[in-house]
Write an enzyme that holds these catalytic residues in place. Sequence first.
Site, PDB file in Angstrom:
ATOM      1  N   TYR A 164     -23.607   8.763 -57.638  1.00  0.00           N
ATOM      2  CA  TYR A 164     -24.077   9.724 -56.639  1.00  0.00           C
ATOM      3  C   TYR A 164     -24.971  10.797 -57.254  1.00  0.00           C
ATOM      4  O   TYR A 164     -25.897  11.274 -56.616  1.00  0.00           O
ATOM      5  CB  TYR A 164     -22.886  10.418 -55.973  1.00  0.00           C
ATOM      6  CG  TYR A 164     -22.254   9.650 -54.846  1.00  0.00           C
ATOM      7  CD1 TYR A 164     -21.633   8.436 -55.066  1.00  0.00           C
ATOM      8  CD2 TYR A 164     -22.262  10.156 -53.546  1.00  0.00           C
ATOM      9  CE1 TYR A 164     -21.031   7.750 -54.037  1.00  0.00           C
ATOM     10  CE2 TYR A 164     -21.664   9.469 -52.505  1.00  0.00           C
ATOM     11  CZ  TYR A 164     -21.053   8.266 -52.754  1.00  0.00           C
ATOM     12  OH  TYR A 164     -20.466   7.583 -51.732  1.00  0.00           O
ATOM     13  N   LYS A 166     -13.136  -0.611 -63.546  1.00  0.00           N
ATOM     14  CA  LYS A 166     -13.808  -1.915 -63.642  1.00  0.00           C
ATOM     15  C   LYS A 166     -14.208  -2.092 -65.102  1.00  0.00           C
ATOM     16  O   LYS A 166     -15.383  -2.280 -65.424  1.00  0.00           O
ATOM     17  CB  LYS A 166     -15.023  -1.916 -62.686  1.00  0.00           C
ATOM     18  CG  LYS A 166     -15.751  -3.240 -62.573  1.00  0.00           C
ATOM     19  CD  LYS A 166     -15.010  -4.298 -61.791  1.00  0.00           C
ATOM     20  CE  LYS A 166     -15.751  -5.623 -61.851  1.00  0.00           C
ATOM     21  NZ  LYS A 166     -14.959  -6.742 -61.276  1.00  0.00           N
ATOM     22  N   ASP A 195     -11.653  -4.311 -57.759  1.00  0.00           N
ATOM     23  CA  ASP A 195     -11.699  -5.434 -56.796  1.00  0.00           C
ATOM     24  C   ASP A 195     -10.282  -5.912 -56.468  1.00  0.00           C
ATOM     25  O   ASP A 195      -9.952  -6.169 -55.308  1.00  0.00           O
ATOM     26  CB  ASP A 195     -12.600  -6.577 -57.306  1.00  0.00           C
ATOM     27  CG  ASP A 195     -12.363  -6.967 -58.752  1.00  0.00           C
ATOM     28  OD1 ASP A 195     -11.550  -6.304 -59.440  1.00  0.00           O
ATOM     29  OD2 ASP A 195     -12.980  -7.949 -59.218  1.00  0.00           O
ATOM     30  N   ASP A 209     -15.192   6.199 -52.601  1.00  0.00           N
ATOM     31  CA  ASP A 209     -15.850   6.166 -51.290  1.00  0.00           C
ATOM     32  C   ASP A 209     -15.450   4.887 -50.561  1.00  0.00           C
ATOM     33  O   ASP A 209     -15.058   4.916 -49.393  1.00  0.00           O
ATOM     34  CB  ASP A 209     -17.376   6.222 -51.477  1.00  0.00           C
ATOM     35  CG  ASP A 209     -18.104   6.213 -50.141  1.00  0.00           C
ATOM     36  OD1 ASP A 209     -17.674   6.956 -49.239  1.00  0.00           O
ATOM     37  OD2 ASP A 209     -19.083   5.451 -50.004  1.00  0.00           O
ATOM     38  N   ASP A 218     -12.421   4.316 -47.378  1.00  0.00           N
ATOM     39  CA  ASP A 218     -12.740   3.782 -46.046  1.00  0.00           C
ATOM     40  C   ASP A 218     -11.883   2.553 -45.744  1.00  0.00           C
ATOM     41  O   ASP A 218     -11.454   2.341 -44.608  1.00  0.00           O
ATOM     42  CB  ASP A 218     -14.229   3.402 -45.938  1.00  0.00           C
ATOM     43  CG  ASP A 218     -15.065   4.533 -45.334  1.00  0.00           C
ATOM     44  OD1 ASP A 218     -14.753   5.711 -45.615  1.00  0.00           O
ATOM     45  OD2 ASP A 218     -16.027   4.245 -44.594  1.00  0.00           O
TER      46      ASP A 218
HETATM   47  C1  IPM Z   1     -17.735  10.351 -47.589  1.00  0.00           C
HETATM   48  C2  IPM Z   1     -19.061  10.013 -46.996  1.00  0.00           C
HETATM   49  C3  IPM Z   1     -20.164  10.554 -47.892  1.00  0.00           C
HETATM   50  C4  IPM Z   1     -20.013   9.904 -49.250  1.00  0.00           C
HETATM   51  C5  IPM Z   1     -21.588  10.353 -47.350  1.00  0.00           C
HETATM   52  C6  IPM Z   1     -21.744  10.985 -45.982  1.00  0.00           C
HETATM   53  C7  IPM Z   1     -22.633  10.852 -48.293  1.00  0.00           C
HETATM   54  O1  IPM Z   1     -19.191   8.647 -46.801  1.00  0.00           O
HETATM   55  O2  IPM Z   1     -17.443  11.559 -47.744  1.00  0.00           O
HETATM   56  O3  IPM Z   1     -16.970   9.445 -47.912  1.00  0.00           O
HETATM   57  O4  IPM Z   1     -20.530   8.780 -49.469  1.00  0.00           O
HETATM   58  O5  IPM Z   1     -19.401  10.504 -50.118  1.00  0.00           O
HETATM   59 MN    MN Z   2     -17.433   7.516 -47.314  1.00  0.00          MN
END
Ligand code: IPM
Ligand code: MN
Length: 364
Positions: free
Chosen positions: A146, A196, A228, A252, A256
């Site tokens: 990032y 990893k 993974d 990240d 999710d």
């Molecule tokens: C998160 C989001 C952010 C990230 C985006 C919006 C840049 O997906 O906070 O997980 O990738 O960190």
């Molecule tokens: Mn995210």
Amino acid sequence: MTQYNIALLAGDGIGPEIMVEAVKVLKVIESRNDVVFNLMPVEFGASAWFKTGSSFPQESIDACDKADAILKGTIGLSHEESKKIPIDEQPERGALLPMRRRYDTYANFRPVYLPTELAHFSPLKPEIIGSGLDILIIRELVGGLYFGKKEAGVNEKGLRYARETLEYDEDQIKRIVEIAFQSAMKRKKKLHSIHKSNVLKSSVLWTEIVGEVGKDYPEVKVEHILVDAAATYLCLNPSQFDVMVMENLFGDILSDQAGGILGSLGLMPSACVGPEKAYYEPSHGSAPDIAGKNIANPYAMIGSVAMMLEMSFGMDEESANLWAAMRTVFADGYSTADLSEADSGITLVSTAEFGDKVVEALTK
Ligand code: IPM
Ligand code: MN
């Protein structure tokens, strides 16, 4: 009387409507404690760009600098709308990442929490989800791909290319790993380090440092898991995990995935903590497709308020009350649309109604 300045960054998409619900609960908490919340709404994200030409305008930076804590909604536009904003000013690159960098919020706490009474929301089979989940994902938030050096252009073969750098130094790893061990000590003394290292040198260093820091926490049982494989185990046997720590991009993605296992990203609040300042935000995006329809789930937003109360203001009891209030709303059979398909016996409520129900449970 204690006073806290809170910068409110409602942002884009569903951000403003879920922020309204966050403010509702803050008012209740304020009314019954010896505390004043000075709420400072500021422009942030794409909406700020359209109004001011900057997605993190100076005025907003000043307000955040002054704030004791920052409460953020969501940012981002649909793919089509995004194209109207120059690429480096788009809210992710132009506002969110600069804020993370400015306040050095390296420790991102993402609780993956599904109490027994909500276990049916998970898409996993009952025999896998069992009596729910309680995992804490700790994501490094200001390093790795990032924030590494980036370039793009045309190479010597005449081909378009892009290059980004994944870099961590030992101090960056040490401080997040310390946080993970401290969290593990407060919980089940079990830590999964996600890496990893069969491919990435940054993961070799990461794993080495986990071993070094771990010497100071002999009671914590550490397991090293390839990222993974961790993705697979999250589906097949999530309850083996308690605290998980990982670098930025892995965090990240896996967070999710964890949201999917809960049944909705709307159940994922988060705290982003730096040496001097913290900000709180739902882990989900701005959902432009449902913005303004009063159907978004405000749980992650209100959960972020609960995290702020505990972590920035030391109001542990009110934080626990707020979690309990939200659980009550679900347990009473109400839910927003994102979760209703999982359970046909549910009474559908709007964003605002969910907030009202939380307030009702909180004041009972
Ligand atoms: C998160 C989001 C952010 C990230 C985006 C919006 C840049 O997906 O906070 O997980 O990738 O960190
Ligand atoms: Mn995210």
